[in-house]
Design an enzyme around this catalytic site. Structure first.
Site, PDB file in Angstrom:
ATOM      1  N   ASP A  67       0.898  -1.483  -0.297  1.00 61.75           N
ATOM      2  CA  ASP A  67      -0.398   0.220   0.370  1.00 61.75           C
ATOM      3  C   ASP A  67       0.864   0.936   0.219  1.00 61.75           C
ATOM      4  O   ASP A  67       2.198   1.020   0.551  1.00 61.75           O
ATOM      5  CB  ASP A  67      -0.842  -0.267   1.609  1.00 61.75           C
ATOM      6  CG  ASP A  67      -0.215  -0.456   2.648  1.00 61.75           C
ATOM      7  OD1 ASP A  67       0.863  -0.231   2.676  1.00 61.75           O
ATOM      8  OD2 ASP A  67      -0.932  -0.053   3.591  1.00 61.75           O
ATOM      9  N   ASP A 136      -8.002  -2.090  14.320  1.00 63.31           N
ATOM     10  CA  ASP A 136      -8.788  -2.304  13.317  1.00 63.31           C
ATOM     11  C   ASP A 136      -9.399  -3.107  12.887  1.00 63.31           C
ATOM     12  O   ASP A 136      -9.948  -3.424  12.481  1.00 63.31           O
ATOM     13  CB  ASP A 136      -9.813  -0.628  13.319  1.00 63.31           C
ATOM     14  CG  ASP A 136      -8.851  -0.116  11.649  1.00 63.31           C
ATOM     15  OD1 ASP A 136      -8.173  -1.335  10.974  1.00 63.31           O
ATOM     16  OD2 ASP A 136      -9.512   0.620  11.114  1.00 63.31           O
ATOM     17  N   HIS A 138      -7.159  -4.262   9.738  1.00 63.96           N
ATOM     18  CA  HIS A 138      -6.992  -3.888   8.743  1.00 63.96           C
ATOM     19  C   HIS A 138      -6.036  -4.655   8.201  1.00 63.96           C
ATOM     20  O   HIS A 138      -5.198  -4.850   9.208  1.00 63.96           O
ATOM     21  CB  HIS A 138      -7.156  -2.614   7.840  1.00 63.96           C
ATOM     22  CG  HIS A 138      -5.411  -1.582   8.643  1.00 63.96           C
ATOM     23  ND1 HIS A 138      -5.845  -0.326   9.612  1.00 63.96           N
ATOM     24  CD2 HIS A 138      -4.935  -1.895   8.879  1.00 63.96           C
ATOM     25  CE1 HIS A 138      -4.443   0.385   9.542  1.00 63.96           C
ATOM     26  NE2 HIS A 138      -3.246  -0.833   8.939  1.00 63.96           N
ATOM     27  N   GLU A 143      -9.558  -1.536   5.190  1.00 61.02           N
ATOM     28  CA  GLU A 143     -10.225  -0.814   6.133  1.00 61.02           C
ATOM     29  C   GLU A 143     -11.863  -1.676   6.398  1.00 61.02           C
ATOM     30  O   GLU A 143     -12.243  -2.131   5.728  1.00 61.02           O
ATOM     31  CB  GLU A 143     -10.218   0.483   6.227  1.00 61.02           C
ATOM     32  CG  GLU A 143      -8.953   1.459   6.161  1.00 61.02           C
ATOM     33  CD  GLU A 143      -9.030   1.677   7.650  1.00 61.02           C
ATOM     34  OE1 GLU A 143      -8.342   0.807   8.892  1.00 61.02           O
ATOM     35  OE2 GLU A 143      -8.024   2.848   8.184  1.00 61.02           O
TER      36      GLU A 143
HETATM   37  C1  GLP Z   1      -0.587   0.196   8.750  1.00 63.00           C
HETATM   38  C2  GLP Z   1      -0.359  -0.196   7.655  1.00 63.00           C
HETATM   39  C3  GLP Z   1      -0.468  -1.689   7.592  1.00 63.00           C
HETATM   40  C4  GLP Z   1       0.521  -2.270   8.553  1.00 63.00           C
HETATM   41  C5  GLP Z   1      -0.587  -2.064   9.540  1.00 63.00           C
HETATM   42  C6  GLP Z   1       0.085  -2.092  11.469  1.00 63.00           C
HETATM   43  O1  GLP Z   1      -1.493   1.406   8.905  1.00 63.00           O
HETATM   44  N1  GLP Z   1      -0.898   0.535   6.148  1.00 63.00           N
HETATM   45  O2  GLP Z   1      -0.144  -2.468   6.231  1.00 63.00           O
HETATM   46  O3  GLP Z   1       0.480  -3.705   8.288  1.00 63.00           O
HETATM   47  O4  GLP Z   1      -1.321  -0.701  10.280  1.00 63.00           O
HETATM   48  O5  GLP Z   1       0.746  -1.214  11.593  1.00 63.00           O
HETATM   49  P1  GLP Z   1       2.162  -1.359  12.626  1.00 63.00           P
HETATM   50  O6  GLP Z   1       2.401  -2.309  12.001  1.00 63.00           O
HETATM   51  O7  GLP Z   1       2.588   0.119  12.373  1.00 63.00           O
HETATM   52  O8  GLP Z   1       1.720  -1.573  13.572  1.00 63.00           O
END
Ligand code: GLP
Length: 261
Positions: A67, A136, A138, A143
């Site tokens: 992404d 959440d 995702h 989302e």
């Molecule tokens: C982000 C990214 C995801 C990631 C997730 C968790 O917003 N778009 O690809 O896996 O949320 O983030 P983190 O690993 O920093 O907790």
């Protein structure tokens, strides 16, 4: 779905690093799906350490990111394209031409999304997809409410995700873009092996839904229950709401060596 409850994030990184190392030894030009955020960092640290020690060569690997924020230029320090270069592909010696990301700064985003899907397909699909988990529920930036059949497209970020990610924008939630270009849930499901990492109590509810909840767009990661080969690596706090934690521990403790992840 295999759940492995690890002692710390270092162990999670090593296990995921073993998966990537095994793949690349059998297929030097493997296609690796890469995630950004803090969850995969221990994996990248592990892989870069192996490259520096001379036990792993990633120079033939092709990478596809999940992404990207809409509107940030590729060289913006908080752009996921910059992050993946910094955390993995530059220190691991993966040539720039083999590193792919959704272009969140494209003029025609729907066309760029379709082109990105074609690029993955032309590469032969993703061999191993590394994933984090949003608080959440995702995965990538899918989302809650995302279609379980979705492909790469533009999504609107929830307020919660923007707050979670404000730490990458000097704590300023208003600096976090409101939109993103993200692989869809069906895109992720097409990867041949999915390795998801989640650490910390903030991920406990989402991890419990992912592993033991009902499949639902409310918790997008639950789509992985339909995938034939998923490895979920959790630390103790992230695993703290799992009803069957003891069963997962027992399964892991008695797993025959020949099976691998
Ligand atoms: C982000 C990214 C995801 C990631 C997730 C968790 O917003 N778009 O690809 O896996 O949320 O983030 P983190 O690993 O920093 O907790």
């Amino acid at each position: 779905m295999e759940v492995v409850i690890c002692g710390d994030v270092g162990e999670m990184g090593r296990l995921a690093g073993d998966v990537v190392t095994g793949l690349v030894r059998s297929r030097p030009d493997a296609v690796l799906g890469v995630a950004t955020g803090s969850s995969p960092r221990p994996v990248y640290a592990d892989l870069v350490a192996r490259v520096r020690a001379g036990t792993l060569d990633l120079s033939g690997v092709r990478t596809f990111s999940l992404d990207e924020y809409v509107g940030l230029p590729a060289d913006h320090p908080s752009a996921y394209r910059a992050e993946i270069r910094q955390q993995l592909t530059d220190p691991a010696g993966i040539p720039e031409g083999q590193v792919h990301s959704p272009p969140g700064d494209a003029d025609d985003l729907p066309a760029a999304a379709a082109a990105y899907e074609r690029l993955i397909e032309d590469a032969g699909g993703i061999d191993v997809q590394l994933l984090g988990l949003g608080s959440d529920g995702h995965i990538a930036f899918n989302e809650p409410g995302s279609s379980l059949a979705s492909r790469t497209r533009v999504k609107t970020l929830t307020r919660r995700t923007r707050e979670d990610n404000a730490r990458f924008f000097d704590g300023d939630v208003d600096a976090v873009p409101t939109h993103c270009l993200t692989q869809g849930l069906a895109t992720i499901r097409a990867a041949r092996h999915v390795v998801l990492l989640a650490a910390g109590e903030g991920k406990a509810r989402a991890a419990a839904e992912l592993v033991e909840g009902a499949v639902s767009a409310r918790w997008p990661a639950t789509v992985l229950q339909w995938h034939p080969h998923v490895t979920v690596l959790l630390d103790e706090p992230a695993a703290s709401r799992l009803e069957l934690a003891d069963y997962y521990r027992e399964t892991w403790a008695h797993k025959p060596d020949w099976q691998g992840l």
